[in-house]
Design an enzyme around this catalytic site. Structure first.
Site: not given
Length: 336
Positions: A106, A122, A124, A260
Protein backbone atom coordinates in the site's frame (compact mmCIF):
# COMPACT_ATOMS: atom_id res chain seq x y z
CA UNK A 1 -30.18 34.63 -28.01
CA UNK A 2 -26.60 35.86 -27.57
CA UNK A 3 -27.13 36.27 -23.84
CA UNK A 4 -28.62 32.75 -23.54
CA UNK A 5 -25.67 31.31 -25.51
CA UNK A 6 -23.22 33.04 -23.19
CA UNK A 7 -25.04 31.66 -20.14
CA UNK A 8 -24.86 28.10 -21.49
CA UNK A 9 -21.16 28.56 -22.33
CA UNK A 10 -20.44 29.72 -18.78
CA UNK A 11 -22.31 26.70 -17.42
CA UNK A 12 -20.26 24.32 -19.58
CA UNK A 13 -17.00 25.99 -18.53
CA UNK A 14 -18.02 25.65 -14.89
CA UNK A 15 -18.70 21.95 -15.37
CA UNK A 16 -15.38 21.47 -17.17
CA UNK A 17 -13.60 23.21 -14.30
CA UNK A 18 -15.27 20.90 -11.79
CA UNK A 19 -14.21 17.89 -13.88
CA UNK A 20 -10.62 19.17 -14.03
CA UNK A 21 -10.54 19.58 -10.25
CA UNK A 22 -11.93 16.09 -9.77
CA UNK A 23 -8.91 14.44 -11.33
CA UNK A 24 -6.74 16.06 -8.66
CA UNK A 25 -8.64 14.17 -5.96
CA UNK A 26 -9.62 10.53 -5.73
CA UNK A 27 -10.46 7.70 -3.42
CA UNK A 28 -8.06 4.78 -3.51
CA UNK A 29 -8.17 1.18 -2.31
CA UNK A 30 -5.90 -1.84 -2.55
CA UNK A 31 -6.48 -5.32 -3.99
CA UNK A 32 -4.27 -8.40 -4.10
CA UNK A 33 -4.72 -12.05 -5.01
CA UNK A 34 -7.40 -14.12 -6.68
CA UNK A 35 -9.81 -14.59 -3.76
CA UNK A 36 -13.15 -12.86 -3.25
CA UNK A 37 -11.92 -9.50 -1.93
CA UNK A 38 -12.86 -7.93 -5.27
CA UNK A 39 -16.45 -8.08 -4.03
CA UNK A 40 -15.58 -5.63 -1.29
CA UNK A 41 -14.10 -3.23 -3.84
CA UNK A 42 -17.22 -3.46 -6.02
CA UNK A 43 -19.35 -2.76 -2.95
CA UNK A 44 -17.17 0.25 -2.12
CA UNK A 45 -17.41 1.63 -5.67
CA UNK A 46 -21.19 1.33 -5.60
CA UNK A 47 -21.36 2.82 -2.10
CA UNK A 48 -19.44 5.90 -3.22
CA UNK A 49 -21.89 6.30 -6.10
CA UNK A 50 -24.87 5.91 -3.78
CA UNK A 51 -23.69 8.81 -1.61
CA UNK A 52 -22.98 10.81 -4.78
CA UNK A 53 -19.26 11.30 -4.28
CA UNK A 54 -17.78 13.63 -6.88
CA UNK A 55 -14.51 11.72 -7.12
CA UNK A 56 -13.36 8.47 -8.77
CA UNK A 57 -12.16 5.29 -7.08
CA UNK A 58 -8.62 4.18 -7.93
CA UNK A 59 -7.79 0.54 -7.27
CA UNK A 60 -4.10 -0.21 -6.68
CA UNK A 61 -3.77 -3.86 -7.69
CA UNK A 62 -0.92 -6.34 -7.52
CA UNK A 63 0.03 -8.36 -10.62
CA UNK A 64 -1.64 -11.48 -9.17
CA UNK A 65 -5.15 -10.03 -9.49
CA UNK A 66 -6.85 -12.08 -12.26
CA UNK A 67 -7.93 -10.45 -15.51
CA UNK A 68 -11.53 -11.44 -14.77
CA UNK A 69 -11.51 -9.42 -11.56
CA UNK A 70 -9.87 -6.46 -13.29
CA UNK A 71 -12.61 -6.42 -15.91
CA UNK A 72 -15.29 -6.47 -13.22
CA UNK A 73 -13.71 -3.44 -11.57
CA UNK A 74 -13.35 -1.58 -14.86
CA UNK A 75 -17.02 -2.26 -15.58
CA UNK A 76 -17.80 -0.63 -12.23
CA UNK A 77 -16.01 2.56 -13.28
CA UNK A 78 -12.89 1.95 -11.20
CA UNK A 79 -9.51 3.29 -12.28
CA UNK A 80 -6.98 0.46 -12.29
CA UNK A 81 -3.37 1.08 -11.23
CA UNK A 82 -1.15 -2.00 -11.24
CA UNK A 83 1.65 -1.78 -8.69
CA UNK A 84 4.55 -4.02 -7.75
CA UNK A 85 4.68 -5.62 -4.29
CA UNK A 86 6.69 -4.03 -1.50
CA UNK A 87 8.50 -6.55 0.69
CA UNK A 88 9.75 -5.54 4.14
CA UNK A 89 12.76 -7.13 5.85
CA UNK A 90 12.20 -10.59 7.29
CA UNK A 91 9.91 -10.62 10.32
CA UNK A 92 11.07 -13.09 12.96
CA UNK A 93 8.27 -12.35 15.43
CA UNK A 94 5.26 -12.83 13.15
CA UNK A 95 2.28 -10.64 12.28
CA UNK A 96 -1.16 -10.45 13.84
CA UNK A 97 -2.42 -12.01 10.59
CA UNK A 98 -0.05 -13.79 8.19
CA UNK A 99 -1.43 -11.98 5.14
CA UNK A 100 -0.58 -8.57 6.65
CA UNK A 101 2.84 -8.73 5.01
CA UNK A 102 1.35 -7.96 1.60
CA UNK A 103 -0.16 -4.74 2.96
CA UNK A 104 3.22 -3.04 2.81
CA UNK A 105 2.49 -2.73 -0.91
CA UNK A 106 0.00 0.00 0.00
CA UNK A 107 2.99 2.33 0.36
CA UNK A 108 2.92 2.61 -3.45
CA UNK A 109 -0.14 4.86 -3.31
CA UNK A 110 2.09 7.76 -2.24
CA UNK A 111 3.45 7.63 -5.80
CA UNK A 112 0.08 8.58 -7.33
CA UNK A 113 1.11 12.21 -7.69
CA UNK A 114 -1.39 12.98 -10.45
CA UNK A 115 -3.70 13.49 -7.47
CA UNK A 116 -3.12 16.31 -4.98
CA UNK A 117 -5.06 14.57 -2.23
CA UNK A 118 -6.49 11.07 -1.83
CA UNK A 119 -8.65 9.21 0.65
CA UNK A 120 -7.55 5.63 1.15
CA UNK A 121 -10.24 3.09 2.12
CA UNK A 122 -9.72 -0.61 2.76
CA UNK A 123 -11.74 -2.94 0.57
CA UNK A 124 -13.79 -4.13 3.55
CA UNK A 125 -15.12 -0.63 4.16
CA UNK A 126 -18.47 0.81 3.14
CA UNK A 127 -19.38 4.49 2.92
CA UNK A 128 -22.90 5.34 4.07
CA UNK A 129 -22.78 9.12 3.76
CA UNK A 130 -20.76 11.50 1.63
CA UNK A 131 -17.28 12.24 3.02
CA UNK A 132 -15.96 14.33 0.12
CA UNK A 133 -15.50 17.25 2.52
CA UNK A 134 -12.45 15.47 3.95
CA UNK A 135 -10.59 16.44 0.78
CA UNK A 136 -10.81 20.03 2.07
CA UNK A 137 -8.88 19.35 5.27
CA UNK A 138 -5.78 21.56 5.70
CA UNK A 139 -2.79 20.39 3.69
CA UNK A 140 0.40 19.01 5.19
CA UNK A 141 -1.13 16.42 7.49
CA UNK A 142 -2.21 12.79 7.48
CA UNK A 143 -5.71 12.28 8.85
CA UNK A 144 -7.05 9.03 10.26
CA UNK A 145 -9.25 7.63 13.04
CA UNK A 146 -7.77 6.42 16.31
CA UNK A 147 -7.83 2.64 16.49
CA UNK A 148 -9.77 0.61 19.04
CA UNK A 149 -7.50 -1.64 21.10
CA UNK A 150 -10.45 -3.88 21.99
CA UNK A 151 -10.42 -5.91 18.78
CA UNK A 152 -9.28 -9.51 19.18
CA UNK A 153 -6.37 -8.79 16.83
CA UNK A 154 -4.88 -6.77 19.70
CA UNK A 155 -5.12 -9.72 22.12
CA UNK A 156 -1.33 -10.11 22.50
CA UNK A 157 -0.76 -6.46 23.39
CA UNK A 158 -0.62 -4.91 26.88
CA UNK A 159 -3.47 -2.58 25.90
CA UNK A 160 -5.86 -5.46 25.27
CA UNK A 161 -4.73 -7.48 28.28
CA UNK A 162 -5.44 -4.71 30.79
CA UNK A 163 -8.53 -3.40 29.00
CA UNK A 164 -7.02 -0.04 28.08
CA UNK A 165 -8.35 1.69 24.97
CA UNK A 166 -7.54 5.13 23.63
CA UNK A 167 -11.18 5.46 22.56
CA UNK A 168 -12.16 5.58 26.25
CA UNK A 169 -8.95 6.15 28.24
CA UNK A 170 -10.95 7.15 31.31
CA UNK A 171 -12.31 3.60 31.76
CA UNK A 172 -8.96 1.98 32.54
CA UNK A 173 -6.03 4.07 33.71
CA UNK A 174 -2.72 3.15 32.12
CA UNK A 175 -0.44 1.69 34.84
CA UNK A 176 2.63 3.88 34.47
CA UNK A 177 4.37 2.20 37.42
CA UNK A 178 4.40 -1.25 35.82
CA UNK A 179 4.23 -0.50 32.07
CA UNK A 180 5.88 2.90 31.77
CA UNK A 181 4.51 5.73 29.65
CA UNK A 182 1.18 5.12 27.88
CA UNK A 183 1.37 4.25 24.19
CA UNK A 184 1.27 7.16 21.73
CA UNK A 185 -1.91 7.94 19.84
CA UNK A 186 -2.32 5.21 17.24
CA UNK A 187 -4.49 5.27 14.12
CA UNK A 188 -6.20 2.55 12.13
CA UNK A 189 -4.72 2.52 8.62
CA UNK A 190 -7.90 1.28 6.97
CA UNK A 191 -8.87 4.87 6.21
CA UNK A 192 -6.38 7.66 5.52
CA UNK A 193 -6.55 11.18 4.12
CA UNK A 194 -3.14 11.84 2.61
CA UNK A 195 -1.21 13.73 -0.07
CA UNK A 196 0.77 11.73 -2.64
CA UNK A 197 4.33 12.99 -2.90
CA UNK A 198 7.34 11.49 -4.68
CA UNK A 199 9.82 12.53 -2.00
CA UNK A 200 7.63 10.97 0.68
CA UNK A 201 7.12 7.89 -1.48
CA UNK A 202 10.84 7.34 -2.04
CA UNK A 203 11.57 7.89 1.64
CA UNK A 204 8.84 5.44 2.69
CA UNK A 205 10.43 2.75 0.52
CA UNK A 206 13.87 3.56 1.92
CA UNK A 207 12.83 3.59 5.57
CA UNK A 208 10.72 0.44 5.37
CA UNK A 209 13.81 -1.52 4.31
CA UNK A 210 15.69 -0.53 7.46
CA UNK A 211 12.74 -0.89 9.85
CA UNK A 212 12.14 -4.17 11.66
CA UNK A 213 8.60 -5.36 10.88
CA UNK A 214 6.23 -5.51 13.83
CA UNK A 215 2.91 -7.08 14.76
CA UNK A 216 0.58 -4.89 12.71
CA UNK A 217 2.85 -4.62 9.67
CA UNK A 218 2.34 -1.49 7.55
CA UNK A 219 -0.08 0.01 10.08
CA UNK A 220 2.62 0.09 12.76
CA UNK A 221 5.08 1.44 10.20
CA UNK A 222 2.78 4.24 9.02
CA UNK A 223 2.00 5.24 12.61
CA UNK A 224 5.68 5.58 13.38
CA UNK A 225 6.55 7.30 10.11
CA UNK A 226 3.77 9.91 10.22
CA UNK A 227 3.70 10.47 13.98
CA UNK A 228 4.64 14.16 13.64
CA UNK A 229 1.94 15.09 11.12
CA UNK A 230 -0.90 12.77 12.16
CA UNK A 231 -4.20 14.45 13.00
CA UNK A 232 -7.04 12.39 14.53
CA UNK A 233 -10.53 12.64 13.04
CA UNK A 234 -13.79 11.34 14.59
CA UNK A 235 -14.57 7.63 14.56
CA UNK A 236 -17.58 8.28 12.33
CA UNK A 237 -15.09 8.17 9.43
CA UNK A 238 -13.85 4.64 10.22
CA UNK A 239 -15.97 2.74 12.71
CA UNK A 240 -14.31 -0.58 13.48
CA UNK A 241 -16.78 -3.28 14.51
CA UNK A 242 -15.40 -3.77 18.03
CA UNK A 243 -16.65 -0.30 18.94
CA UNK A 244 -20.22 -1.63 18.83
CA UNK A 245 -19.77 -3.96 21.79
CA UNK A 246 -16.84 -2.31 23.56
CA UNK A 247 -17.91 1.33 23.49
CA UNK A 248 -21.64 1.38 22.63
CA UNK A 249 -22.15 4.57 24.63
CA UNK A 250 -20.08 6.41 22.02
CA UNK A 251 -21.90 5.03 18.98
CA UNK A 252 -24.93 6.38 17.15
CA UNK A 253 -25.14 4.35 13.95
CA UNK A 254 -27.34 6.99 12.33
CA UNK A 255 -24.38 9.38 12.53
CA UNK A 256 -21.73 6.97 11.21
CA UNK A 257 -20.38 7.70 7.73
CA UNK A 258 -17.94 4.82 7.27
CA UNK A 259 -18.19 1.24 8.54
CA UNK A 260 -15.10 -0.98 8.62
CA UNK A 261 -16.09 -4.65 8.44
CA UNK A 262 -12.81 -5.81 9.95
CA UNK A 263 -13.93 -8.04 12.83
CA UNK A 264 -13.61 -11.79 12.43
CA UNK A 265 -16.54 -13.07 10.38
CA UNK A 266 -17.96 -9.63 9.59
CA UNK A 267 -17.01 -9.24 5.92
CA UNK A 268 -20.44 -9.23 4.25
CA UNK A 269 -19.49 -11.37 1.25
CA UNK A 270 -18.24 -14.11 3.59
CA UNK A 271 -20.27 -13.36 6.70
CA UNK A 272 -19.94 -15.99 9.45
CA UNK A 273 -22.58 -15.73 12.14
CA UNK A 274 -20.79 -18.36 14.25
CA UNK A 275 -17.90 -15.99 14.99
CA UNK A 276 -18.00 -14.13 18.29
CA UNK A 277 -20.37 -11.11 18.30
CA UNK A 278 -21.59 -11.81 14.77
CA UNK A 279 -25.02 -12.86 16.04
CA UNK A 280 -25.70 -9.28 17.16
CA UNK A 281 -28.65 -7.58 15.52
CA UNK A 282 -26.71 -4.39 14.78
CA UNK A 283 -24.03 -6.42 12.98
CA UNK A 284 -26.62 -8.27 10.91
CA UNK A 285 -28.26 -4.96 10.05
CA UNK A 286 -24.96 -3.49 8.84
CA UNK A 287 -24.21 -6.58 6.77
CA UNK A 288 -27.65 -6.30 5.18
CA UNK A 289 -27.05 -2.62 4.40
CA UNK A 290 -23.84 -3.58 2.60
CA UNK A 291 -25.65 -6.23 0.54
CA UNK A 292 -28.46 -3.79 -0.30
CA UNK A 293 -25.86 -1.55 -1.95
CA UNK A 294 -23.94 -4.39 -3.59
CA UNK A 295 -27.07 -5.88 -5.17
CA UNK A 296 -28.57 -2.55 -6.29
CA UNK A 297 -28.22 -2.69 -10.08
CA UNK A 298 -29.06 1.01 -10.39
CA UNK A 299 -25.67 1.67 -8.77
CA UNK A 300 -23.77 -0.33 -11.39
CA UNK A 301 -21.55 2.12 -13.27
CA UNK A 302 -23.25 1.75 -16.65
CA UNK A 303 -26.76 2.14 -15.24
CA UNK A 304 -25.71 5.00 -12.98
CA UNK A 305 -24.14 7.00 -15.83
CA UNK A 306 -27.20 6.43 -18.01
CA UNK A 307 -29.49 7.66 -15.23
CA UNK A 308 -27.31 10.67 -14.48
CA UNK A 309 -27.13 11.55 -18.17
CA UNK A 310 -30.89 12.01 -18.21
CA UNK A 311 -30.65 14.34 -15.25
CA UNK A 312 -27.47 16.20 -16.24
CA UNK A 313 -26.09 15.32 -19.70
CA UNK A 314 -23.00 17.54 -19.42
CA UNK A 315 -21.82 16.17 -16.07
CA UNK A 316 -22.49 12.57 -17.07
CA UNK A 317 -20.52 12.92 -20.31
CA UNK A 318 -17.58 14.51 -18.53
CA UNK A 319 -17.59 11.86 -15.81
CA UNK A 320 -17.71 9.06 -18.35
CA UNK A 321 -14.84 10.50 -20.42
CA UNK A 322 -12.82 11.17 -17.29
CA UNK A 323 -13.01 7.55 -16.12
CA UNK A 324 -12.23 6.08 -19.52
CA UNK A 325 -9.26 8.38 -19.97
CA UNK A 326 -7.83 7.57 -16.56
CA UNK A 327 -8.25 3.85 -17.12
CA UNK A 328 -6.28 3.97 -20.36
CA UNK A 329 -3.52 6.07 -18.86
CA UNK A 330 -3.16 4.15 -15.61
CA UNK A 331 -2.70 0.60 -16.85
CA UNK A 332 1.09 1.03 -16.85
CA UNK A 333 2.70 -0.63 -13.79
CA UNK A 334 3.91 1.57 -10.98
CA UNK A 335 7.20 0.56 -9.41
CA UNK A 336 10.23 2.10 -7.81
Amino acid sequence: MAQMSMTVEKSIKADVTVSHDRVKRAYVTFLAGNKDYWMGVVGLAKGLRKVKSAYPLVVAILPDVPEEHRQILLAQGCIIREIEPVYPPENKTGYSMAYYVINYSKLRIWEFVEYEKMIYLDGDIQVFSNIDHLFDTPRGYLYAVKDCFCEISWSKTPQFKIGYCQQCPEKVTWPVESLGSPPPVYFNAGMLVFEPNLLTYEDLLRVVQITTPTYFAEQDFLNEYFTDIYKPIPSTYNLVMAMLWRHPEHIDLDQISVIHYCANGSKPWRFDETEEHMDREDIKMLVKKWWDIYEDSSLDYKNFVETESKLSPINATLASKESVGDVLISLAPSAA
